[in-house]
Design an enzyme around this catalytic site. Structure first.
Site, PDB file in Angstrom:
ATOM      1  N   TRP A 187       0.837  -1.185   0.000  1.00 33.03           N
ATOM      2  CA  TRP A 187       0.000   0.000   0.000  1.00 33.03           C
ATOM      3  C   TRP A 187       0.880   1.246   0.000  1.00 33.03           C
ATOM      4  O   TRP A 187       2.025   1.220   0.407  1.00 33.03           O
ATOM      5  CB  TRP A 187      -0.898   0.028   1.240  1.00 33.03           C
ATOM      6  CG  TRP A 187      -1.796  -1.152   1.298  1.00 33.03           C
ATOM      7  CD1 TRP A 187      -1.660  -2.249   2.111  1.00 33.03           C
ATOM      8  CD2 TRP A 187      -2.943  -1.407   0.503  1.00 33.03           C
ATOM      9  NE1 TRP A 187      -2.656  -3.150   1.877  1.00 33.03           N
ATOM     10  CE2 TRP A 187      -3.464  -2.655   0.879  1.00 33.03           C
ATOM     11  CE3 TRP A 187      -3.598  -0.695  -0.497  1.00 33.03           C
ATOM     12  CZ2 TRP A 187      -4.593  -3.201   0.304  1.00 33.03           C
ATOM     13  CZ3 TRP A 187      -4.722  -1.250  -1.070  1.00 33.03           C
ATOM     14  CH2 TRP A 187      -5.207  -2.479  -0.666  1.00 33.03           C
ATOM     15  N   HIS A 188       0.314   2.351  -0.440  1.00 34.81           N
ATOM     16  CA  HIS A 188       1.007   3.625  -0.394  1.00 34.81           C
ATOM     17  C   HIS A 188       0.794   4.211   0.990  1.00 34.81           C
ATOM     18  O   HIS A 188      -0.341   4.495   1.365  1.00 34.81           O
ATOM     19  CB  HIS A 188       0.453   4.574  -1.456  1.00 34.81           C
ATOM     20  CG  HIS A 188       0.561   4.034  -2.844  1.00 34.81           C
ATOM     21  ND1 HIS A 188       1.762   3.973  -3.514  1.00 34.81           N
ATOM     22  CD2 HIS A 188      -0.357   3.518  -3.687  1.00 34.81           C
ATOM     23  CE1 HIS A 188       1.568   3.450  -4.701  1.00 34.81           C
ATOM     24  NE2 HIS A 188       0.291   3.164  -4.833  1.00 34.81           N
ATOM     25  N   PRO A 189       1.847   4.386   1.771  1.00 32.13           N
ATOM     26  CA  PRO A 189       1.675   4.927   3.119  1.00 32.13           C
ATOM     27  C   PRO A 189       1.026   6.316   3.094  1.00 32.13           C
ATOM     28  O   PRO A 189       1.363   7.157   2.266  1.00 32.13           O
ATOM     29  CB  PRO A 189       3.105   5.006   3.659  1.00 32.13           C
ATOM     30  CG  PRO A 189       3.862   4.007   2.852  1.00 32.13           C
ATOM     31  CD  PRO A 189       3.225   4.040   1.491  1.00 32.13           C
TER      32      PRO A 189
END
Length: 110
Positions: free
Chosen positions: A47-49
């Site tokens: 996931w994109h933080p």
């Protein structure tokens, strides 16, 4: 993470997966310490933080609605970290919007 890794390996090493797996799902690791070391070396996110410098009012927020960092003059944050919560979709479009709005706000201050 250790318990999750062991359970995941147990499931993936079940006979039902033999036809599509070409060996053990993970290396055979016998101790929690060795497994912890393996996890620390290999774990990552897909996931994109986001949401690490939450935007909003109050003590829990790092930046205000103008994207300026509370208490640090001249510093703004214009990326996914200001999202109060993670979006349910891809972060690309919201980050572009945050950056566009941030650039407008920064230019308006000068």
């Amino acid at each position: 993470m250790i318990a999750h890794h062991r359970r995941n390996a147990e499931i993936l090493n079940a006979p039902a997966f033999d036809a599509i797996c070409d060996g053990p799902a993970s290396p055979e690791i016998n101790t929690d310490a060795a497994l912890e070391d393996f996890i620390r070396r290999t774990a990552s996110t897909v996931w994109h933080p986001t949401s690490t410098c939450r935007m909003g009012p109050g003590d829990g927020a790092v930046v205000g609605p103008d994207l300026a960092v509370h208490g640090i003059k001249g510093l703004s944050i214009c990326d996914a970290s200001v999202m109060p919560t993670m979006t349910s979709g891809n972060t690309n479009a919201p980050v572009i919007m945050i950056a566009e709005k941030g650039s407008e706000l920064i230019l308006a201050r000068h």
